[in-house]
Design a protein around this motif. Structure first.
Motif, PDB file in Angstrom:
ATOM      1  N   GLY A   1       0.824  -1.210   0.000  1.00  0.00           N
ATOM      2  CA  GLY A   1       0.000   0.000   0.000  1.00  0.00           C
ATOM      3  C   GLY A   1       0.853   1.252   0.000  1.00  0.00           C
ATOM      4  N   LEU A   2       1.896   1.266   0.840  1.00  0.00           N
ATOM      5  CA  LEU A   2       2.783   2.433   0.907  1.00  0.00           C
ATOM      6  C   LEU A   2       3.432   2.701  -0.443  1.00  0.00           C
ATOM      7  CD1 LEU A   2       4.684   1.880   4.295  1.00  0.00           C
ATOM      8  CD2 LEU A   2       2.921   3.578   3.774  1.00  0.00           C
ATOM      9  N   TYR A   3       3.934   1.626  -1.054  1.00  0.00           N
ATOM     10  CA  TYR A   3       4.611   1.800  -2.337  1.00  0.00           C
ATOM     11  C   TYR A   3       3.644   2.288  -3.408  1.00  0.00           C
ATOM     12  CZ  TYR A   3       7.327   1.025  -6.510  1.00  0.00           C
ATOM     13  OH  TYR A   3       7.969   1.220  -7.697  1.00  0.00           O
ATOM     14  N   THR A   4       2.488   1.636  -3.486  1.00  0.00           N
ATOM     15  CA  THR A   4       1.530   1.997  -4.532  1.00  0.00           C
ATOM     16  C   THR A   4       1.096   3.451  -4.391  1.00  0.00           C
ATOM     17  OG1 THR A   4       0.750  -0.285  -4.512  1.00  0.00           O
ATOM     18  CG2 THR A   4      -0.650   1.304  -5.610  1.00  0.00           C
ATOM     19  N   ARG A   5       0.865   3.898  -3.142  1.00  0.00           N
ATOM     20  CA  ARG A   5       0.412   5.273  -2.950  1.00  0.00           C
ATOM     21  C   ARG A   5       1.472   6.267  -3.422  1.00  0.00           C
ATOM     22  NH1 ARG A   5      -1.366   7.471   2.865  1.00  0.00           N
ATOM     23  NH2 ARG A   5       0.892   7.582   3.032  1.00  0.00           N
ATOM     24  N   ARG A   6       2.714   6.051  -3.008  1.00  0.00           N
ATOM     25  CA  ARG A   6       3.759   7.012  -3.381  1.00  0.00           C
ATOM     26  C   ARG A   6       4.037   6.968  -4.878  1.00  0.00           C
ATOM     27  NH1 ARG A   6       9.834   7.662  -0.938  1.00  0.00           N
ATOM     28  NH2 ARG A   6      10.376   9.476  -2.202  1.00  0.00           N
ATOM     29  N   ALA A   7       4.103   5.743  -5.436  1.00  0.00           N
ATOM     30  CA  ALA A   7       4.420   5.613  -6.861  1.00  0.00           C
ATOM     31  C   ALA A   7       3.318   6.218  -7.724  1.00  0.00           C
ATOM     32  CB  ALA A   7       4.626   4.147  -7.219  1.00  0.00           C
ATOM     33  N   ASN A   8       2.063   5.998  -7.334  1.00  0.00           N
ATOM     34  CA  ASN A   8       0.963   6.509  -8.156  1.00  0.00           C
ATOM     35  C   ASN A   8       0.818   8.022  -8.082  1.00  0.00           C
ATOM     36  OD1 ASN A   8       0.456   3.937  -8.961  1.00  0.00           O
ATOM     37  ND2 ASN A   8      -1.588   3.786  -8.101  1.00  0.00           N
ATOM     38  N   SER A   9       1.404   8.654  -7.098  1.00  0.00           N
ATOM     39  CA  SER A   9       1.349  10.118  -7.050  1.00  0.00           C
ATOM     40  C   SER A   9       2.706  10.709  -7.432  1.00  0.00           C
ATOM     41  CB  SER A   9       0.903  10.575  -5.666  1.00  0.00           C
ATOM     42  OG  SER A   9       1.694   9.978  -4.662  1.00  0.00           O
ATOM     43  N   GLU A  10       3.649  10.616  -6.515  1.00  0.00           N
ATOM     44  CA  GLU A  10       4.937  11.284  -6.710  1.00  0.00           C
ATOM     45  C   GLU A  10       5.721  10.771  -7.931  1.00  0.00           C
ATOM     46  OE1 GLU A  10       7.258  11.121  -3.152  1.00  0.00           O
ATOM     47  OE2 GLU A  10       8.999  12.026  -4.123  1.00  0.00           O
ATOM     48  N   PHE A  11       5.872   9.448  -8.036  1.00  0.00           N
ATOM     49  CA  PHE A  11       6.702   8.914  -9.123  1.00  0.00           C
ATOM     50  C   PHE A  11       6.027   9.110 -10.482  1.00  0.00           C
ATOM     51  CE2 PHE A  11       8.447   5.664  -5.846  1.00  0.00           C
ATOM     52  CZ  PHE A  11       9.189   6.667  -5.251  1.00  0.00           C
ATOM     53  N   ASP A  12       4.716   8.933 -10.513  1.00  0.00           N
ATOM     54  CA  ASP A  12       4.022   9.128 -11.791  1.00  0.00           C
ATOM     55  C   ASP A  12       4.067  10.588 -12.225  1.00  0.00           C
ATOM     56  OD1 ASP A  12       3.490   6.554 -12.319  1.00  0.00           O
ATOM     57  OD2 ASP A  12       1.342   6.603 -11.890  1.00  0.00           O
ATOM     58  N   GLU A  13       4.062  11.497 -11.257  1.00  0.00           N
ATOM     59  CA  GLU A  13       4.155  12.918 -11.556  1.00  0.00           C
ATOM     60  C   GLU A  13       5.517  13.224 -12.204  1.00  0.00           C
ATOM     61  OE1 GLU A  13       1.968  15.148 -11.539  1.00  0.00           O
ATOM     62  OE2 GLU A  13       3.226  16.929 -11.793  1.00  0.00           O
ATOM     63  N   LEU A  14       6.562  12.653 -11.644  1.00  0.00           N
ATOM     64  CA  LEU A  14       7.899  12.840 -12.226  1.00  0.00           C
ATOM     65  C   LEU A  14       7.957  12.254 -13.639  1.00  0.00           C
ATOM     66  CD1 LEU A  14      10.166  12.069  -9.143  1.00  0.00           C
ATOM     67  CD2 LEU A  14      10.106  14.223 -10.401  1.00  0.00           C
ATOM     68  N   THR A  15       7.378  11.078 -13.800  1.00  0.00           N
ATOM     69  CA  THR A  15       7.375  10.440 -15.118  1.00  0.00           C
ATOM     70  C   THR A  15       6.641  11.318 -16.133  1.00  0.00           C
ATOM     71  OG1 THR A  15       7.260   8.334 -13.963  1.00  0.00           O
ATOM     72  CG2 THR A  15       6.869   8.284 -16.324  1.00  0.00           C
ATOM     73  N   ARG A  16       5.532  11.903 -15.671  1.00  0.00           N
ATOM     74  CA  ARG A  16       4.758  12.770 -16.561  1.00  0.00           C
ATOM     75  C   ARG A  16       5.602  13.961 -17.009  1.00  0.00           C
ATOM     76  NH1 ARG A  16       2.069  17.140 -16.466  1.00  0.00           N
ATOM     77  NH2 ARG A  16       2.474  17.478 -14.256  1.00  0.00           N
ATOM     78  N   LYS A  17       6.357  14.547 -16.063  1.00  0.00           N
ATOM     79  CA  LYS A  17       7.214  15.687 -16.403  1.00  0.00           C
ATOM     80  C   LYS A  17       8.260  15.293 -17.450  1.00  0.00           C
ATOM     81  CE  LYS A  17       6.932  18.231 -12.039  1.00  0.00           C
ATOM     82  NZ  LYS A  17       7.644  18.398 -10.750  1.00  0.00           N
ATOM     83  N   ILE A  18       8.833  14.087 -17.264  1.00  0.00           N
ATOM     84  CA  ILE A  18       9.849  13.626 -18.219  1.00  0.00           C
ATOM     85  C   ILE A  18       9.220  13.494 -19.612  1.00  0.00           C
ATOM     86  CG2 ILE A  18      11.423  11.737 -18.801  1.00  0.00           C
ATOM     87  CD1 ILE A  18      11.420  11.100 -15.721  1.00  0.00           C
ATOM     88  N   LYS A  19       8.033  12.909 -19.647  1.00  0.00           N
ATOM     89  CA  LYS A  19       7.371  12.707 -20.940  1.00  0.00           C
ATOM     90  C   LYS A  19       6.990  14.039 -21.570  1.00  0.00           C
ATOM     91  CE  LYS A  19       5.553   8.064 -20.226  1.00  0.00           C
ATOM     92  NZ  LYS A  19       4.434   7.273 -19.724  1.00  0.00           N
ATOM     93  N   ASP A  20       6.513  14.993 -20.752  1.00  0.00           N
ATOM     94  CA  ASP A  20       6.144  16.311 -21.279  1.00  0.00           C
ATOM     95  C   ASP A  20       7.332  16.988 -21.941  1.00  0.00           C
ATOM     96  OD1 ASP A  20       3.615  15.967 -20.480  1.00  0.00           O
ATOM     97  OD2 ASP A  20       3.683  17.335 -18.755  1.00  0.00           O
ATOM     98  N   LYS A  21       8.477  16.847 -21.311  1.00  0.00           N
ATOM     99  CA  LYS A  21       9.671  17.504 -21.833  1.00  0.00           C
ATOM    100  C   LYS A  21      10.047  16.944 -23.215  1.00  0.00           C
ATOM    101  CE  LYS A  21      12.524  19.302 -18.671  1.00  0.00           C
ATOM    102  NZ  LYS A  21      13.526  19.239 -17.590  1.00  0.00           N
ATOM    103  N   ILE A  22       9.871  15.636 -23.381  1.00  0.00           N
ATOM    104  CA  ILE A  22      10.194  15.028 -24.680  1.00  0.00           C
ATOM    105  C   ILE A  22       9.237  15.524 -25.751  1.00  0.00           C
ATOM    106  CG2 ILE A  22      10.390  12.854 -25.949  1.00  0.00           C
ATOM    107  CD1 ILE A  22      10.784  11.515 -23.233  1.00  0.00           C
ATOM    108  N   ASN A  23       7.972  15.668 -25.377  1.00  0.00           N
ATOM    109  CA  ASN A  23       6.963  16.053 -26.364  1.00  0.00           C
ATOM    110  C   ASN A  23       7.019  17.522 -26.747  1.00  0.00           C
ATOM    111  OD1 ASN A  23       6.002  13.456 -26.466  1.00  0.00           O
ATOM    112  ND2 ASN A  23       4.571  13.788 -24.775  1.00  0.00           N
ATOM    113  N   GLU A  24       7.828  18.317 -25.987  1.00  0.00           N
ATOM    114  CA  GLU A  24       7.910  19.743 -26.307  1.00  0.00           C
ATOM    115  C   GLU A  24       8.515  19.968 -27.678  1.00  0.00           C
ATOM    116  OE1 GLU A  24      10.011  21.701 -23.146  1.00  0.00           O
ATOM    117  OE2 GLU A  24       8.293  21.446 -21.800  1.00  0.00           O
TER     118      GLU A  24
END
Lengths: 554, 103
Positions: free
Chosen positions: B80-103
């Motif tokens: 539960g701890l891992y899923t909660r952090r990964a689904n918020s914080e880590f996915d947010e970072l991943t989204r930023k990385i992907k956004d930067k590529i698509n720029e």
């Protein structure tokens, strides 16, 4: 036209199944409710299979249900895949027989799940397409890696299948009075139908329904047992110790020496992370986020279920043990003691009768049968995909097979595996099914897991290291199992085992890791350097999911 | 994946943050479950009598029972701890990385 034939085939099986069972009802004086519930389940799942067959067009549909299953559904399906007959009947039977030792065993089956989540689930989803060999061979040479990974998968699948088939044979024999062989064949045929026609979509829904039924049934049983003791654990356990002695409350003979204890722990923990039918489930969700949720829900369901089996096992001690209704008189006359009908693995089934009468016995028997069908379907699908996707398409056709011929091969493979499962199920009738699963775990932990794990995280891994080390792991596990107490003494009948431990994982997993490491670092070919260089791009994809397989549009 | 894309992502501070945070978090959680489980198993192997102590004089329930249940609950809490952090914080970072590529 094909659909018509399919439908006719399905109807024929339902009718044949019903006819075969009907003939035995009078003879066994068995209750109608069990048969009705069983037939409802079979008809419903065949209906789902028919529905799924219309939606299963491409190889992607066949292997991953199109990749559009949600995290919650997949968590439920994983639980349905994992809570096998060996878990339900075997572990509650083990608790019934040895008390606390059953809990030790079930904890081992659970603790692999966090590891899968923290280490395996996301990179697996981000790198793979249909099988875990996709990941292992991502930057390594296709032919040798896929061949090895497929061998590991098929070996695991067949062993696991044996356990399921034996459980099903005994269960149906007890419930319907069918011959053991007939029961095993019936399971094999139904499984072939689900998988061949409905692919992953049908398999997933069979697993979800079964998980729901099993959790509900087990919850009811546990509550009924606790209700009998006014929800006092102390009262339940006190009564159980009066019947079987205080030693059932403490660790006993299951893990009699330190080496066996650690070896069993290694097998269960890393074995879970190397089971092909479990790994395959991660390709049915759309992305890493859903993959994580799947594990979270699955761990919850499975953990809850194991706590229930502990209560159920003790419930069986107080309500089934020494109850003449469930006593096997014939066996008692020969061997003494108080053996129960159908053996210890039937403890949970008898308990269902003790707490809920004929109707609930019928329900639990139908659920247990559903459990077996769901698990064997998942296993067969995983085995068939190893044969068709890894061996046929990637190795034999060198990646040039079209989706259609790949699907045809997987269907042929499904039928072949079904036949093998039937034959092996008949051969292994007398073995304790919980231990057979232990052997499957040893192979999964020693061959599949090290290759998968190191391919994801170790940049210096080369094809040579993976192939040589993985083969050594596989061979060590198999040879030590053959030379160990179960096969060498119990099956082959020799006086003393050459390898003294039941669980070889500690040795075979260590052998695999060391030899993969050694044969990788000493690999100085150009090809090896390229493989090491390719790690960076693979690692980025595994971490971010950029370039990963998405869900197909339906 | 193209080599220049690999280089771009590799030097993205968000990617570095994602990998270092996630690796250390997964490692800590993995070690937690390994330590807890192997302590349990090694106790059974070397000192099984510790788990055979009853929780009170009037009870037949041994310490092993709550300990075993706790291991199961602990495993679930960790996921539960891992899923909660990964689904918020880590996915947010991943989204930023992907956004930067698509720029």
């Amino acid at each position: 036209m094909n659909r018509v034939i399919t439908f006719l085939l399905l109807s024929a099986i339902v009718l044949y199944g019903a006819g075969a069972i009907e003939g035995q009802i009078v003879k066994q004086e068995l209750n109608i409710s069990a048969i009705v519930m069983f037939l409802i389940f079979v008809s419903a799942t065949l209906g789902i299979t028919y529905w799924a067959s219309k939606r299963t067009k491409s190889a992607k549909d066949f292997y991953t249900a199109g990749g559009g299953i949600t995290g919650f559904q997949n968590g439920m399906a994983i639980a349905g895949d994992y809570m096998s007959a060996a878990s339900f009947l075997g572990i509650s039977g083990l608790v019934y027989l040895k008390g606390y030792d059953g809990l030790i065993y079930s904890i081992g089956f659970l603790v692999g799940w966090p590891i899968i989540l923290f280490m395996i689930a996301e990179p697996l989803r981000n790198l793979g397409k249909y099988t875990f060999a996709d990941v292992a061979s991502y930057r390594l040479r296709q032919t040798p890696i896929r061949t090895l990974a497929a061998s590991g998968s098929i070996a695991t699948v067949i062993l696991y299948l044996i356990a399921q088939m034996v459980g099903s044979g005994k269960l149906i024999q007890l419930l319907f009075g069918l011959e053991y062989e007939v029961a095993v064949i019936l399971v094999g045929v139904l499984m072939i139908l689900y998988v061949t026609f409905g692919g992953m979509l049908a398999t997933t829904w069979v697993q979800i329904i079964k998980a729901f039924l099993l959790l509900s049934g087990a919850t009811f049983m546990a509550i009924a047992v606790m209700n009998h003791y006014d929800f006092s654990f102390n009262a339940l356990f006190s009564h159980a110790t009066e019947l079987k002695g205080v030693e059932i409350m403490s660790p006993g003979g299951l893990v009699s020496d330190p080496v066996s204890a650690i070896s069993l722990a290694v097998a269960l923990m890393f074995g879970t992370a190397g089971l092909p039918h479990i790994l395959m489930r991660f390709f049915t969700v759309s992305d890493a986020k859903e993959a994580r949720k799947s594990v979270f829900f699955a761990t919850g369901f499975i953990g809850y279920f194991y706590i229930l089996t502990f209560i159920i096992g003790f419930g069986a001690i107080v309500m089934v043990f020494n109850n003449h209704e469930y006593l096997d008189m014939v066996k008692q006359a020969v061997n003494g003691g108080s053996p129960i009908l159908g053996g210890n693995n039937m403890a949970a089934i008898h308990l269902s009768h003790a707490v809920g009468g004929d109707i609930f016995l019928g329900f639990i028997s139908a659920v247990a049968f559903a459990t077996i069908l769901a698990v064997v379907s998942g296993l067969t699908l995983a085995g068939a995909s190893a044969i068709s996707h890894d061996l046929y398409s990637s190795v034999f056709k060198e990646g040039n097979a079209d989706s259609k011929s790949e699907m045809r091969v997987s269907k042929i493979a499904t039928v072949a595996l079904g036949i093998v499962a039937i034959i092996m199920g008949i051969m292994f009738e007398k073995q304790n099914i919980a231990f057979v699963v232990g052997l499957a775990f040893a192979i999964a932990a020693s061959a599949n897991f090290p290759i998968l794990f190191l391919s994801m995280y170790w940049s210096k891994l080369t094809t040579r290291g993976a192939v040589v080390g993985g083969s050594i792991g596989l061979a060590t596990a198999v040879v030590l199992v053959i030379l160990g107490p179960i096969v060498w003494v119990q099956i082959l009948g020799y006086e003393e085992a050459i390898f003294p431990y039941k669980y070889p994982a500690l040795f075979s997993v260590t052998a695999a890791f060391i030899s993969i490491w050694f044969f990788s670092i000493t690999d100085s070919t150009c090809r090896a350097d390229e493989e090491r260089e390719a790690f960076e791009a693979q690692y980025i994809r595994s971490q971010t999911g950029i370039g990963a397989e998405g869900a197909s549009q339906h | 994946m193209h080599e220049n894309l690999v280089q771009q992502i590799k030097h993205d501070p968000n990617y570095k943050e994602l990998v270092s945070k996630r690796s250390s978090f997964s490692l800590k959680l993995s070690l937690s479950i390994l330590v807890v489980y192997f302590s349990f198993i090694l106790t059974i192997a070397f000192k099984p009598e510790l788990l055979a102590i009853t929780i009170s004089d009037s009870s037949v329930i041994t310490i092993g029972v709550p300990v075993g249940i706790m291991v199961i609950v602990f495993a679930f809490i960790l996921t539960g701890l891992y899923t909660r952090r990964a689904n918020s914080e880590f996915d947010e970072l991943t989204r930023k990385i992907k956004d930067k590529i698509n720029e």
